[in-house]
Design a protein around this motif. Structure first.
Motif, short mmCIF file in Angstrom:
data_model
loop_
_atom_site.label_atom_id
_atom_site.label_comp_id
_atom_site.label_asym_id
_atom_site.label_seq_id
_atom_site.Cartn_x
_atom_site.Cartn_y
_atom_site.Cartn_z
N TYR A 186 -28.34 4.15 36.28
CA TYR A 186 -29.48 3.80 37.10
C TYR A 186 -29.48 2.30 37.34
CZ TYR A 186 -31.08 8.40 35.69
OH TYR A 186 -31.17 9.76 35.46
N TRP A 224 -37.35 7.90 27.10
CA TRP A 224 -37.80 9.22 27.47
C TRP A 224 -38.98 9.65 26.60
CZ3 TRP A 224 -37.71 13.64 24.37
CH2 TRP A 224 -38.03 14.84 25.03
N PHE A 240 -31.32 6.31 26.60
CA PHE A 240 -30.84 5.29 27.52
C PHE A 240 -30.15 4.18 26.74
CE2 PHE A 240 -33.03 6.48 31.46
CZ PHE A 240 -34.05 7.29 30.99
N HIS A 281 -40.19 15.27 33.93
CA HIS A 281 -40.19 14.41 32.75
C HIS A 281 -41.19 13.26 32.91
CE1 HIS A 281 -36.17 15.87 31.20
NE2 HIS A 281 -36.07 16.23 32.48
N TYR A 291 -27.83 12.90 29.18
CA TYR A 291 -28.77 14.01 29.29
C TYR A 291 -28.15 15.29 28.76
CZ TYR A 291 -26.32 14.24 33.85
OH TYR A 291 -25.37 14.26 34.85
N ASN A 300 -29.29 18.77 36.10
CA ASN A 300 -29.92 18.32 34.84
C ASN A 300 -30.15 16.82 34.73
OD1 ASN A 300 -27.94 20.85 33.69
ND2 ASN A 300 -30.12 20.98 33.38
N VAL A 340 -41.10 9.26 31.50
CA VAL A 340 -40.31 8.20 30.88
C VAL A 340 -41.16 6.94 30.88
CG1 VAL A 340 -38.25 6.73 31.11
CG2 VAL A 340 -38.10 9.18 31.65
N ARG A 367 -33.19 12.77 25.34
CA ARG A 367 -32.40 12.01 26.30
C ARG A 367 -32.54 10.54 25.96
NH1 ARG A 367 -32.33 15.00 32.01
NH2 ARG A 367 -32.34 17.15 31.24
N GLU A 374 -36.21 16.34 37.45
CA GLU A 374 -34.88 16.71 36.98
C GLU A 374 -34.19 17.52 38.06
OE1 GLU A 374 -34.41 18.14 32.95
OE2 GLU A 374 -32.94 19.62 33.62
N GLN A 390 -27.57 6.57 30.80
CA GLN A 390 -28.40 7.56 30.13
C GLN A 390 -27.59 8.83 29.89
OE1 GLN A 390 -30.77 10.12 32.36
NE2 GLN A 390 -32.35 10.45 30.83
N LEU A 450 -31.33 6.29 40.79
CA LEU A 450 -30.12 6.97 40.36
C LEU A 450 -28.93 6.50 41.18
CD1 LEU A 450 -28.72 9.27 38.71
CD2 LEU A 450 -29.30 10.80 40.63
N THR A 497 -40.90 19.62 25.51
CA THR A 497 -40.32 18.87 24.41
C THR A 497 -40.86 17.45 24.45
OG1 THR A 497 -38.37 18.32 25.72
CG2 THR A 497 -38.16 20.20 24.23
N MET A 512 -31.77 13.14 36.03
CA MET A 512 -33.06 12.75 36.60
C MET A 512 -32.78 12.06 37.93
SD MET A 512 -34.88 11.14 33.25
CE MET A 512 -35.15 12.09 31.76
N TYR A 531 -22.37 14.57 30.79
CA TYR A 531 -23.76 14.41 31.24
C TYR A 531 -24.22 12.97 31.00
CZ TYR A 531 -25.03 19.24 32.45
OH TYR A 531 -25.15 20.46 33.06
#
Lengths: 108, 118
Positions: free
Chosen positions: A37, B47, A99, B35, A92, B103, B37, A97, B99, A90, A47, B59, B105, A33
């Motif tokens: 970017y 984040w 960076f 999210h 995830y 999962n 950021v 999360r 997201e 990054q 992305l 969260t 972004m 994961y």
């Protein structure tokens, strides 16, 4: 939290050259994961790569990602002038999360 | 095109409050986690917060926990960030981010600027 360290800080290359950007994690990134970017001045991040090696929609083929575990790489096979930007990795996999600090790519 | 448009940024005093908004369009907002950021100008991405699709789970980064509240109105396709007890170090551009199913972004708004200063 997982700390991501990118290297080099700045990469200065000529058009047509190959760029290799590194992202190293403080612990293994599960499920690969890991995303990359691109951010140009005054713009939001875009992305490029997700799942360590899957290319996002609309991203040129010269961008590719590889790696697993703690070591990941973004490769730009033949640099174009418009690739001048800051590149962030990054993770995830785990919260929070996080960076990397970014690698600036300059085109000579 | 899928779009996220932030608003609500501006100047606030230390200890003050501000609410950020993110208007989503051209996708089924209610089905996606979202999210916030932030990015201090010239610095990296950090984040801030995440909310699940129905708003029942949130969260936060430790730096904003207890001060910021993320919420959403799926009927209005809008994401919010209520920021209380603001600090100078909260000064940043705040991005609203979608997201994807995988999962990661995938869609970012253009951002809204928050400046905390006396």
């Amino acid at each position: 939290e997982i700390v991501l360290t990118q290297s080099p800080g700045t990469l200065s290359l000529s058009p047509g050259e190959r760029a290799t950007l590194s992202c190293r994690a403080s612990q293994s990134v599960g499920r690969n994961y890991l995303a990359w970017y691109q951010q140009k001045p005054g713009q939001a991040p875009r992305l490029l790569i997700y799942g360590a090696s899957s290319t996002a929609t609309g991203i040129p083929e010269r961008f590719s990602g590889s790696g697993s575990g703690t070591d990941f790489t973004l490769t730009i096979s033949r640099l174009e002038p418009e690739d001048s930007a800051v590149y962030y990795c990054q993770q995830y996999d785990l919260s929070p999360r996080t960076f990397g600090q970014g690698t600036k790519v300059e085109i000579k | 095109d899928v779009q996220l448009v932030e608003s609500g940024g501006g100047l606030a005093q230390p200890g003050g409050s501000l609410t950020l908004y993110c208007a989503a369009s051209e996708f089924s907002f209610k089905n996606y986690w979202m999210h916030w950021v932030r990015q201090v100008p010239g610095k990296g991405l950090v984040w801030v917060s995440r909310i699940n699709s129905d708003g029942s789970s949130t969260t936060y980064a430790d730096s904003v926990k207890g001060r910021f509240t993320i919420s959403r109105d799926n009927a209005q396709n809008t994401l919010y960030l209520r920021m209380n007890t603001l600090r100078v170090e909260d000064t940043a551009v705040y991005y609203c981010v979608r997201e994807a199913w995988g999962n990661h972004m995938d869609v970012w708004g253009k951002g809204t600027t928050v400046t905390v200063s006396s």
